[in-house]
Structure formats: structure tokens, C-alpha cells
Design a protein around this motif. Structure first.
Motif, PDB file in Angstrom:
ATOM      1  N   GLU A 137     -85.121 -93.377  38.497  1.00 28.74           N
ATOM      2  CA  GLU A 137     -85.088 -93.698  37.058  1.00 28.74           C
ATOM      3  C   GLU A 137     -85.741 -95.054  36.785  1.00 28.74           C
ATOM      4  OE1 GLU A 137     -80.974 -92.916  36.246  1.00 28.74           O
ATOM      5  OE2 GLU A 137     -81.358 -90.769  35.964  1.00 28.74           O
ATOM      6  N   ASP A 138     -85.534 -95.986  37.702  1.00 27.49           N
ATOM      7  CA  ASP A 138     -86.153 -97.303  37.532  1.00 27.49           C
ATOM      8  C   ASP A 138     -87.682 -97.218  37.533  1.00 27.49           C
ATOM      9  OD1 ASP A 138     -83.679 -98.450  37.396  1.00 27.49           O
ATOM     10  OD2 ASP A 138     -83.744 -99.389  39.387  1.00 27.49           O
ATOM     11  N   VAL A 139     -88.255 -96.528  38.504  1.00 22.09           N
ATOM     12  CA  VAL A 139     -89.727 -96.496  38.554  1.00 22.09           C
ATOM     13  C   VAL A 139     -90.285 -95.690  37.391  1.00 22.09           C
ATOM     14  CG1 VAL A 139     -90.004 -96.903  41.042  1.00 22.09           C
ATOM     15  CG2 VAL A 139     -89.910 -94.553  40.188  1.00 22.09           C
ATOM     16  N   LEU A 140     -89.578 -94.634  36.988  1.00 21.29           N
ATOM     17  CA  LEU A 140     -90.067 -93.868  35.827  1.00 21.29           C
ATOM     18  C   LEU A 140     -89.909 -94.682  34.551  1.00 21.29           C
ATOM     19  CD1 LEU A 140     -88.878 -90.221  36.626  1.00 21.29           C
ATOM     20  CD2 LEU A 140     -91.242 -91.056  36.502  1.00 21.29           C
ATOM     21  N   GLY A 141     -88.808 -95.435  34.452  1.00 26.65           N
ATOM     22  CA  GLY A 141     -88.590 -96.268  33.272  1.00 26.65           C
ATOM     23  C   GLY A 141     -89.656 -97.344  33.131  1.00 26.65           C
ATOM     24  N   ALA A 142     -90.195 -97.764  34.255  1.00 29.37           N
ATOM     25  CA  ALA A 142     -91.225 -98.820  34.225  1.00 29.37           C
ATOM     26  C   ALA A 142     -92.615 -98.250  33.997  1.00 29.37           C
ATOM     27  CB  ALA A 142     -91.189 -99.595  35.543  1.00 29.37           C
ATOM     28  N   ALA A 143     -92.708 -96.929  33.797  1.00 31.87           N
ATOM     29  CA  ALA A 143     -94.019 -96.301  33.629  1.00 31.87           C
ATOM     30  C   ALA A 143     -93.995 -95.365  32.437  1.00 31.87           C
ATOM     31  CB  ALA A 143     -94.385 -95.527  34.910  1.00 31.87           C
ATOM     32  N   PRO A 144     -93.895 -95.930  31.220  1.00 37.91           N
ATOM     33  CA  PRO A 144     -93.813 -95.067  30.035  1.00 37.91           C
ATOM     34  C   PRO A 144     -95.108 -94.269  29.874  1.00 37.91           C
ATOM     35  CG  PRO A 144     -94.192 -97.345  29.415  1.00 37.91           C
ATOM     36  CD  PRO A 144     -93.942 -97.354  30.881  1.00 37.91           C
ATOM     37  N   GLY A 145     -94.968 -93.085  29.322  1.00 38.60           N
ATOM     38  CA  GLY A 145     -96.152 -92.287  29.010  1.00 38.60           C
ATOM     39  C   GLY A 145     -96.654 -91.415  30.152  1.00 38.60           C
ATOM     40  N   VAL A 146     -96.023 -91.499  31.313  1.00 35.86           N
ATOM     41  CA  VAL A 146     -96.464 -90.611  32.388  1.00 35.86           C
ATOM     42  C   VAL A 146     -95.818 -89.231  32.220  1.00 35.86           C
ATOM     43  CG1 VAL A 146     -96.798 -92.489  34.036  1.00 35.86           C
ATOM     44  CG2 VAL A 146     -94.587 -91.278  33.963  1.00 35.86           C
ATOM     45  N   ARG A 147     -96.444 -88.243  32.809  1.00 36.56           N
ATOM     46  CA  ARG A 147     -95.844 -86.910  32.867  1.00 36.56           C
ATOM     47  C   ARG A 147     -95.343 -86.716  34.295  1.00 36.56           C
ATOM     48  NH1 ARG A 147     -99.311 -81.638  31.235  1.00 36.56           N
ATOM     49  NH2 ARG A 147    -100.747 -82.563  32.738  1.00 36.56           N
ATOM     50  N   CYS A 148     -94.031 -86.611  34.461  1.00 40.28           N
ATOM     51  CA  CYS A 148     -93.461 -86.496  35.813  1.00 40.28           C
ATOM     52  C   CYS A 148     -93.415 -85.027  36.229  1.00 40.28           C
ATOM     53  CB  CYS A 148     -92.061 -87.112  35.861  1.00 40.28           C
ATOM     54  SG  CYS A 148     -91.328 -86.964  37.502  1.00 40.28           S
ATOM     55  N   LEU A 149     -94.130 -84.706  37.291  1.00 38.08           N
ATOM     56  CA  LEU A 149     -94.243 -83.316  37.739  1.00 38.08           C
ATOM     57  C   LEU A 149     -93.119 -82.909  38.680  1.00 38.08           C
ATOM     58  CD1 LEU A 149     -98.082 -83.298  38.464  1.00 38.08           C
ATOM     59  CD2 LEU A 149     -96.918 -82.598  36.355  1.00 38.08           C
ATOM     60  N   GLY A 150     -92.397 -83.896  39.197  1.00 34.21           N
ATOM     61  CA  GLY A 150     -91.302 -83.535  40.106  1.00 34.21           C
ATOM     62  C   GLY A 150     -90.958 -84.671  41.034  1.00 34.21           C
ATOM     63  N   ASP A 194     -96.528 -97.497  42.134  1.00 34.69           N
ATOM     64  CA  ASP A 194     -95.379 -98.405  42.184  1.00 34.69           C
ATOM     65  C   ASP A 194     -94.624 -98.036  43.460  1.00 34.69           C
ATOM     66  OD1 ASP A 194     -93.311-100.162  41.660  1.00 34.69           O
ATOM     67  OD2 ASP A 194     -92.707 -99.234  39.765  1.00 34.69           O
ATOM     68  N   ARG A 195     -93.994 -99.032  44.060  1.00 35.16           N
ATOM     69  CA  ARG A 195     -93.312 -98.756  45.325  1.00 35.16           C
ATOM     70  C   ARG A 195     -92.169 -99.739  45.465  1.00 35.16           C
ATOM     71  NH1 ARG A 195     -92.655-100.004  50.384  1.00 35.16           N
ATOM     72  NH2 ARG A 195     -92.850 -98.460  52.051  1.00 35.16           N
ATOM     73  N   ARG A 196     -90.998 -99.239  45.745  1.00 30.07           N
ATOM     74  CA  ARG A 196     -89.821-100.108  45.868  1.00 30.07           C
ATOM     75  C   ARG A 196     -88.970 -99.675  47.061  1.00 30.07           C
ATOM     76  NH1 ARG A 196     -88.160-100.764  39.489  1.00 30.07           N
ATOM     77  NH2 ARG A 196     -90.317-100.828  38.733  1.00 30.07           N
ATOM     78  N   THR A 197     -88.335-100.634  47.703  1.00 33.93           N
ATOM     79  CA  THR A 197     -87.404-100.294  48.776  1.00 33.93           C
ATOM     80  C   THR A 197     -86.103-101.057  48.550  1.00 33.93           C
ATOM     81  OG1 THR A 197     -88.187-102.100  50.182  1.00 33.93           O
ATOM     82  CG2 THR A 197     -89.172 -99.950  50.555  1.00 33.93           C
ATOM     83  N   ARG A 198     -85.038-100.499  49.060  1.00 30.64           N
ATOM     84  CA  ARG A 198     -83.795-101.270  49.111  1.00 30.64           C
ATOM     85  C   ARG A 198     -82.873-100.682  50.167  1.00 30.64           C
ATOM     86  NH1 ARG A 198     -80.767 -99.523  43.445  1.00 30.64           N
ATOM     87  NH2 ARG A 198     -79.088 -98.357  44.440  1.00 30.64           N
ATOM     88  N   GLY A 199     -81.876-101.485  50.547  1.00 27.93           N
ATOM     89  CA  GLY A 199     -80.903-101.001  51.521  1.00 27.93           C
ATOM     90  C   GLY A 199     -79.969 -99.992  50.869  1.00 27.93           C
ATOM     91  N   HIS A 200     -79.223 -99.307  51.678  1.00 26.94           N
ATOM     92  CA  HIS A 200     -78.233 -98.387  51.120  1.00 26.94           C
ATOM     93  C   HIS A 200     -77.137 -99.185  50.417  1.00 26.94           C
ATOM     94  CE1 HIS A 200     -79.660 -94.615  52.853  1.00 26.94           C
ATOM     95  NE2 HIS A 200     -80.069 -95.339  53.864  1.00 26.94           N
ATOM     96  N   VAL A 235     -97.677 -87.799  37.378  1.00 23.00           N
ATOM     97  CA  VAL A 235     -97.087 -88.482  38.531  1.00 23.00           C
ATOM     98  C   VAL A 235     -95.992 -87.637  39.165  1.00 23.00           C
ATOM     99  CG1 VAL A 235     -97.496 -90.769  37.522  1.00 23.00           C
ATOM    100  CG2 VAL A 235     -95.268 -89.622  37.192  1.00 23.00           C
ATOM    101  N   VAL A 236     -95.696 -87.986  40.401  1.00 25.11           N
ATOM    102  CA  VAL A 236     -94.447 -87.534  41.030  1.00 25.11           C
ATOM    103  C   VAL A 236     -93.730 -88.789  41.510  1.00 25.11           C
ATOM    104  CG1 VAL A 236     -95.432 -85.335  41.780  1.00 25.11           C
ATOM    105  CG2 VAL A 236     -95.451 -87.296  43.343  1.00 25.11           C
ATOM    106  N   VAL A 237     -92.436 -88.669  41.731  1.00 27.34           N
ATOM    107  CA  VAL A 237     -91.724 -89.749  42.399  1.00 27.34           C
ATOM    108  C   VAL A 237     -91.334 -89.242  43.779  1.00 27.34           C
ATOM    109  CG1 VAL A 237     -89.880 -91.441  42.312  1.00 27.34           C
ATOM    110  CG2 VAL A 237     -90.845 -90.545  40.192  1.00 27.34           C
ATOM    111  N   ALA A 238     -91.705 -90.020  44.796  1.00 30.60           N
ATOM    112  CA  ALA A 238     -91.379 -89.672  46.174  1.00 30.60           C
ATOM    113  C   ALA A 238     -90.323 -90.633  46.670  1.00 30.60           C
ATOM    114  CB  ALA A 238     -92.624 -89.777  47.041  1.00 30.60           C
ATOM    115  N   ALA A 239     -89.413 -90.122  47.479  1.00 32.63           N
ATOM    116  CA  ALA A 239     -88.412 -90.993  48.093  1.00 32.63           C
ATOM    117  C   ALA A 239     -88.354 -90.701  49.587  1.00 32.63           C
ATOM    118  CB  ALA A 239     -87.043 -90.754  47.462  1.00 32.63           C
ATOM    119  N   ASP A 240     -88.171 -91.754  50.373  1.00 30.30           N
ATOM    120  CA  ASP A 240     -87.981 -91.597  51.813  1.00 30.30           C
ATOM    121  C   ASP A 240     -86.617 -92.206  52.137  1.00 30.30           C
ATOM    122  OD1 ASP A 240     -88.223 -91.282  54.541  1.00 30.30           O
ATOM    123  OD2 ASP A 240     -89.633 -92.957  54.804  1.00 30.30           O
ATOM    124  N   VAL A 241     -85.670 -91.333  52.479  1.00 28.80           N
ATOM    125  CA  VAL A 241     -84.323 -91.805  52.789  1.00 28.80           C
ATOM    126  C   VAL A 241     -84.254 -92.134  54.270  1.00 28.80           C
ATOM    127  CG1 VAL A 241     -81.868 -91.211  52.843  1.00 28.80           C
ATOM    128  CG2 VAL A 241     -83.315 -90.425  50.943  1.00 28.80           C
TER     129      VAL A 241
END
Lengths: 395, 395
Positions: free
Chosen positions: A133-146, A108-114, A84-90
Motif C-alpha cells: 500500500e505504501d509503494v502504491l500510495g506513493a505512485a498515484p495514477g498507475v494502473r496496478c495489474l497485480g 520504487d524499492r523498499r526493504t524492512r525487517g519483519h 505496474v505490478v508490485v513484487a514482494a520477496d519475503v
């Protein structure tokens, strides 16, 4: 005569490894038979290469259903989504984060205000890091590529410094390094619209086109361009700043300090204010105004028409400057275009168009508001897609 | 193992032939010693190749002065200027024609107004044909390799049809075919600003730069771009239409029908009218206004300041869109920038710039008003530079 050297063979093998991984990442599970045909390799070579990708834990193989003319089963090569990767759109109003698996699926996909509405870089780094960290914490066992991040500003390619993001109030902020230090993971950052055009070209409305203008409005407007199949970067990677095209010297002063920039005419808060709504409601608030306009509310209708006309004015300028095959609209631009296509078209046609009108396709973003987010994921996948063998062996 | 085939060797030989011809065309007479070093070939190969170019009557060889450390004389390879093209630049107020020799020297140059002020394509074909025949008639013994024409409009690459030239009033005019039929010679036509940026990159202010914006104002404004070393064409070759960027919704109606296009703010006739002069005087009339402004004539001064500020507004938009290393200004833009650089700069700095201000070089065109004309000559030379052996053997 020199004979083929080991180096040449090894390079060829790496190129084929890359081609297989990119194919299954972009197009999804693919049979060995199709890969054999597409890459022009023989079956045993494909088998050896997919075996290597399996040992790198990047793909799995499944027995495909018996099919085809020969009736012979072919192994299905499947991208492993536990990479997996984690993507963020600021954004200006909100931050979106997605966990994306190899193959492109959003897991998994999450949004929140600043945080407290704060845009300063320390707050944004905090917020993004927490969400990652939240989305990675909710996905144990994945390999995060970046981690890949889209920001509404100009990003220096060499070091990820955000040179200039007027709608966040950032100038020369070392955002990428700060986030990487905080997370202890590799982070790559890109301009949101440049990532948006990449995503639309790979997986959205612009698949198959090589001259693409992607225009995305939220609070500001970003422009990302593909010209002759190549991303427009400019001398320093900052090209595509469409939001501050001057379109009206009598228009309002932009937050950038200049007068009558395009984004003072077509941003989402512009539409909301014209319609008598509070700014800051984002796409749902824009959708509400559009519904109200359709239901006959005069002020909403006037706001939609005004913004639609200014959309058309800017689109005409962009078409005349870049002569794209397709214009892909995102965010408020897409919402307004769908609601009032005739008004947008009338404004486009109010002045000259260098290319015959019928030659320019206009479409909403195929990925909706997520084009920059998906593009940020692709940015984070890029190193592994380029060098599969260099994939980290621990999650 | 296959051995190298004759075809491969022949292709290599052609590539070297081309490289030598292009070198002497672009850089002028060059010694065999320098060619040997630049191309990484041995002396006898260079000798054979220059011999072939001599037999094609494209170059001559002269004994160079004894020089260098070895003191050994080296033959000087000289482009033969009796290989010529005729270039034409069709402006709105005037037509310029030049006889240009291989090596790039302008051997003859003439301008005149349009016949009875008529812009219709038949009159323009007549006028250009007459001027071409005049300059060729005055140069007996030359070998004419072709005719290149610059027009202020969008040209379809496939057939030379001028799709759209608003300042001439042309839509879908088969200008290139008509002129070729009339002259009985090959004609190639290109957009004036696209040819301008080519010429500035080869022989002008933008030598050595790979991200270049060339902006040229006469009656209208043309934009030509080199991005990452490649010309910006767009999907159909029509990109770069900067003159009709909308900059002022309160501004005058443009002849194109839209309101407040950039060229309603900075064209030469705009400056002349602001200064109370008659339109149509061209660059000399612009120069007169600038002189009057410097001498303190209030109306001329106000006109120069106003146009300078609008120059800056448009340049800022272009820099934000394309992030070039260098902006090369031609025509009225260059004249006004030289006269009031501080005013242009102030307007550029009134809004955001994506790239650090110091990273963008602004220069006048190195070829003055002749960039499109010289670019048209290069367009006509291109086939022979690409395939020297295909040069016609009769003048």
C-alpha cells in the motif's frame, strides 16, 4: 474446402498482440520496423496491432529518430510504465517490495525487517500489505495489474498455499488468499528460487541458456531450475529443494531436524557465526566478513574458505544431478564465490563431474539479490502478457 | 486455396503406421477392432496399414477368436518376434545380454563375469561382441534390427562415446564405435539408469506416471529421471548422476576420489563388506545377507539396517530435488527396501519432504534387475518403431 474461419484469424491476431507486448516488455522500446521483421508481419498489420495495444493503454508510440538505410522514420513502440505490478520477496530476515513498470523497470524499492522479528503468517501478511500500500500510495495514477510474491518455500500452484517454508516455520499456510483478501487485489505467489531462475533467464545472467541451475543462499538455500527451456516443477511444483541435501552426517542439526543439510554449511548466518559475528546482518554483514578476510583477519578468512569449500561440494552435486549449461549463484553463494573462486573451484574439482568442466559456466546472478523479486514481478505481469485484451480498464 | 498434398497424406500414413507398430510392440497382440478405435481410423485404412506392416515382415495377422458383442471376428495384429534386437547391460561385476523380440519378449538371456575381471574397453568390447554373436548364433532365421547397450556412465548422445564411467575406469572411450566395427552391426549405447527409467515407464512399475525417479544400485548407483513425461538429459545428456551426491564428509573416500559419496554407503559391495562377506557376489550375495539378517545374524542385521538408513537419506534428497510422483528402486536399493522398509522410511522421514509423504509412491522395479537391459532393447528398437518402412530387408 473450409476457408479460414474468423476464429482462426482472431486467434492469430491475439498471438501477434501477445508477441508484440512480450517483446517490448522484455526488450524495451522497439521500432515498428524491427517488430515487422521479427514477427514476419506486414507494416499495416503491425500498425493495427500496436494501435490496439495503445487503446488498451499498454504501450505508447513515439516518433523515432530518422535512421536506418532508407532514412525513413519508424514509430517506436514503448511499454507504458504506468502499468505496474508490485513484487514482494519475503526473506527470513527482511522483506523487499518493488514497484515494477511494464518493461521491467524498478520504479520504487523498499526493504524492512519483519515486524518484531515475527514470521507468523499474520504478521507477514500485515507487513507485506502495508509495504504494498505504501509503494502504491506513493505512485498515484498507475494502473496496478497485480501483486507477485516470492517466498522461501514450496508453494502449491493450484491455490497459492505455502506448503512448507521451514525457515519461516510455515506449514500449509494460506498466505496468498490472506494477502489477496487484505489488499483486495489479485496476488500470485511462487517459490523464490523458481522465480529467481525465471528472472535470470529473462533479464539476468542466464539469457540465452536453456539448462540453468540457479542457487541462491541467504539464511537458507533455494534452487530453481530450467531444464531444456522448461522450469522444473516436479509432480506438484515443489522440486528444487537443494538446501536440505544431506552433505555431512557429522555436521550440525539443521533447523529442519535433519543432520548436515547443505544450508547448515553455506547460509549467510553460518558464515557470520564462523567469523565470530552476530547472525542476522544479511548481505552487508557478509560483505564485511569478506573485506576482513581480504585484509587478513584470520577468523574471517577461515570462515570464507570453509563456506567456499562447501559451496563447491554442493555445486558439484547439482552439476552431476542436472548437467546444466550454466550455474547462476545468488546471495551469499555469489558473494563467497566472487571472493574465493579458487576455493570453490577446488572443491568442485575434488570429485567427478559428469560434464567436461569447461562446459559448465558459473556466474553471479545478473540481478544481484533481486532475482526472486524481479521474478515475482514477472509472475504478476504474466496474465496480462498472456491476454493483453483482458487488462483491467481501471487502476 | 492449396489442396492437401501427397506429402501431407504420406506423412499422416507414416504416423499411423508408426502408431500401430508401437501399440503392438508395447501392448502385445491387438485386434484390428481395438486399433481402429484407438487410432480413430476406419477399418479399411487399418487393414491397408497392417497389410503394409505384414509386407515389411514386422507383424503377422491371426484370426482372433470370435468375441465381443457383435460376435464378429477381428484380425489379431501380432508383432513378429523374429524381428529381434540384442541388448547388453555392462555392469561392473558382470555383463548381461538378452535377445529381445519385437513385442518386448526376452527370448534368450545370458550373463557372465568380465574376462579375467578386466574392465578395459578392449576386453569389454570383446566380451560383449562374443556374447552378442553367441545369442544370435543360437537363433537362426531372426532379423536383427540392432544392438543396444547400457553402460554405468555418461554417454555422449552425438557419437556414443562413453565420457565418464568411474566404476569401469573409463574416460572418453569410443566404446560404441568399437563394438559396431567389431560386430558389423549398428550399435546404440545409453546410460544404464536413463534406460532403466525408460523401461520402467514403458513396461514396469512406472507405467502411467510422468514424474519418475529411478534409482538403481549395484556396485555404483545410477539415477534416471522422467520429468513431466520427458527424460532428464541435461545440457549434454549427462544428468542424473546420483551416486556421487556427497552425503557424509566423515565417510569413506569414494573410488571417484571424493569423500562420502552416496554410493560409498549403499552399493552392494558396501552391504557385503559391512556384513563381513566378500565383495563381488552380486545380488545373490546380497539376498544371502538379507536372509541371514532375518534369521538373526547380528552382523548381517546391522549391515542391512545401516544401508537401509542411507537409502532413506538419499531418497529424501532426491524427492526434495525432483518432487517425483514415484520412486522406482532397482538392485540393492530394492532388495534392502523390501527387507527393511520401516528403516528406509524412518530415514526418509528424519528430515523435511517437500511433497506430502503420501503423495510419493515408492516401488521396486517392475522389471527387477533387468530394467537397464530392457531399456537398452528399447533403444535398439527405437529406429524401426520410428520409421517402420526403413526396416532392413535382410537379416
Amino acid at each position: 474446402m473450409p476457408t479460414p474461419t474468423g476464429v482462426g484469424t482472431e486467434e492469430l491476431r491475439r498471438a501477434n498482440l501477445r508477441a508484440i507486448l512480450q517483446t517490448v516488455h522484455t526488450h524495451g522500446p522497439t521500432t515498428r520496423a524491427v517488430l515487422t521483421k521479427q514477427l514476419g508481419l506486414n507494416r499495416s498489420t503491425i500498425g493495427a496491432l500496436t494501435g490496439e495495444l495503445q487503446s488498451l493503454a499498454l504501450v505508447s508510440e513515439e516518433a523515432a529518430a530518422v535512421g536506418g538505410r532508407s532514412g525513413r522514420p519508424s514509430h517506436l513502440v514503448v511499454p507504458r510504465e504506468d502499468n505496474v505490478v508490485v513484487a514482494a520477496d519475503v526473506g527470513v530476515d527482511r522483506i523487499a517490495v518493488a514497484l515494477v513498470g511494464l518493461g521491467g523497470e524498478v520504479l520504487d524499492r523498499r526493504t524492512r525487517g519483519h515486524q518484531r522479528g515475527e514470521h507468523d503468517v499474520a504478521h507477514v501478511v500485515d507487513a507485506v500489505a502495508q509495504m504494498v500500500e505504501d509503494v502504491l500510495g506513493a505512485a498515484p495514477g498507475v494502473r496496478c495489474l497485480g501483486i507477485g510474491v516470492a517466498v522461501p518455500g514450496a508453494v502449491r500452484a493450484s491455490d497459492g498455499v505455502v506448503r512448507f517454508a521451514p525457515n519461516l516455520g510455515w506449514v500449509d499456510e494460506p498466505f496468498t488468499d490472506l494477502l489477496a483478501q487484505r489488499l483486495g487485489r489479485p496476488v500470485v505467489t511462487g517459490n523464490d528460487a523458481n522465480l529467481g531462475v525465471l528472472a535470470e533467464h529473462l533479464r539476468g545472467a542466464a539469457v540465452g541458456y536453456s539448462d540453468v541451475a540457479y542457487l541462491n543462499a541467504s539464511v537458507g538455500i533455494g534452487g530453481g531450475f530450467l531444464l531444456g527451456g522448461r522450469p522444473l516443477g516436479g509432480a506438484s511444483g515443489y522440486a528444487g529443494e537443494v538446501g536440505h541435501m544431506p552433505v555431512d552426517s557429522s555436521g550440525p542439526v539443521c533447523r529442519c531436524g535433519a543432520v548436515g543439510c547443505w544450508e547448515t554449511k553455506v547460509g549467510e548466518n553460518v558464515l557470520l557465526r564462523h567469523a565470530g559475528r552476530l547472525a542476522g546482518g544479511g548481505p552487508p554483514a557478509v560483505a564485511e566478513v569478506i573485506s576482513a578476510a581480504k585484509a587478513g583477519e584470520a577468523r574471517a578468512e577461515a570462515a570464507v574458505i570453509d563456506v567456499a569449500e562447501w559451496c563447491g561440494v554442493g555445486i558439484r552435486a547439482i552439476v552431476n544431478l542436472f548437467n546444466p549449461e550454466i550455474v547462476v549463484l545468488g546471495g551469499t553463494l555469489a558473494q563467497v564465490w566472487r571472493a574465493a573462486e579458487d576455493r570453490v573451484d577446488a572443491a568442485i574439482d575434488s570429485g567427478p563431474m559428469v560434464s567436461p568442466r569447461d562446459d559448465v559456466v558459473i556466474r553471479s546472478a545478473g540481478l544481484g539479490g533481486d532475482s526472486p523479486l524481479i521474478g515475482a514481478a514477472e509472475l504478476a505481469f504474466a496474465p496480462v502478457l498472456e491476454h493483453p485484451q483482458a487488462v483491467p480498464q481501471a487502476g
